[in-house]
Design an enzyme around this catalytic site. Structure first.
Site, PDB file in Angstrom:
ATOM      1  N   LYS A 193       0.836  -1.207   0.000  1.00 20.75           N
ATOM      2  CA  LYS A 193       0.000   0.000   0.000  1.00 20.75           C
ATOM      3  C   LYS A 193       0.870   1.256   0.000  1.00 20.75           C
ATOM      4  CE  LYS A 193      -2.352  -0.883   3.793  1.00 20.75           C
ATOM      5  NZ  LYS A 193      -1.632  -2.092   4.251  1.00 20.75           N
TER       6      LYS A 193
ATOM      7  N   ARG B 174      12.196  -5.255   5.136  1.00 18.61           N
ATOM      8  CA  ARG B 174      11.769  -3.921   4.698  1.00 18.61           C
ATOM      9  C   ARG B 174      12.586  -2.799   5.334  1.00 18.61           C
ATOM     10  NH1 ARG B 174       5.557  -1.948   5.070  1.00 18.61           N
ATOM     11  NH2 ARG B 174       5.813  -2.016   7.314  1.00 18.61           N
TER      12      ARG B 174
END
Ligand code: AMP
Length: 215
Positions: free
Chosen positions: A13, A123
């Site tokens: 997202k 990440r």
């Protein structure tokens, strides 16, 4: 363009929202970024939410609703926005409806739990811009540094395996019901479009599919 991005943590997202925001020239509003900034500053809001975020829980609806109402009133939202991370509960979605926030698109990015775990544990984020990297799949040009500014990248404290599992559980229980909620909502409102994309493709390919639907 008033767009809601739906999807599990790590679905993409943030990455897709940023690309789409640049394409449409509207702000991407990430409630997670707003909360992290408050935690970083150490203000009253930050102190209220720090522990909840660290254990992967959801910040209570009344607080989130107040935050989003204030943010949507800002001048930069006049021509539209992309919501990343809000709504996360049916109660939050209901507030957008009651406030007559005229959503144009709901974009769902679909990924499974195994993929989320693989992604989030590698990440790295650039806090200033929200740019997201992955040490294997989308590495920065220089390890640990943002491609554009050269500033250091950080790993989120809630991107640890145990917390990721908790966030996934919270997502399936509290946020995933919004998929059915918005599918029904878009069927009843012809001005609102529901777009579902497979999140397990390249960043470019997902972006092209989203842009094709939104344009
Ligand atoms: P995110 O960056 O969207 O993954 O959000 C990080 C964390 O912030 C979440 O795990 C929640 O603890 C909190 N959070 C962000 N947005 C919301 C929301 N709309 N409702 C409740 N908690 C939220």
């Amino acid at each position: 363009m008033r767009i809601i991005l739906l999807g599990a943590p790590g679905a993409g997202k943030g990455t897709q929202g940023k690309l789409l925001a640049d394409h449409l020239h509207v702000p991407k509003i990430s409630t997670g970024d707003i909360l992290r900034a408050a935690v970083h500053t150490g203000n009253e809001l930050g102190q209220q939410v720090k522990a909840i975020m660290e254990r992967g829980g959801l910040v209570p609806d009344p607080l989130m609703i107040q935050i989003i109402k204030e943010r949507l009133q800002k001048e930069d939202c006049r021509h539209g926005f992309i919501l990343d991370g809000f709504p996360r509960t049916v109660a939050q979605a209901e507030v957008l409806r009651q406030e007559d926030v005229a959503i144009t698109h709901v974009i769902e990015i679909v990924v499974d739990d195994a993929e989320v775990l693989k992604r989030l544990s590698g990440r790295w984020t650039h806090p200033g811009s929200g740019r997201v990297y992955h040490q294997l799949y989308n590495p920065p040009r220089v390890a640990g540094l943002d491609d554009v500014t050269g500033e250091p990248l950080v790993q989120r404290p809630d991107d640890q395996e145990e917390t990721i599992r908790k966030r996934l559980q919270v997502y399936r229980q509290q946020t995933e019901p919004l998929v059915a909620y918005y599918k029904k909502f878009t069927q009843e409102n012809s001005a609102v479009h529901y777009v579902s994309v497979d999140g397990c493709q390249s960043i470019e390919s997902i972006q092209q599919k989203i842009v094709a639907k939104v344009d």
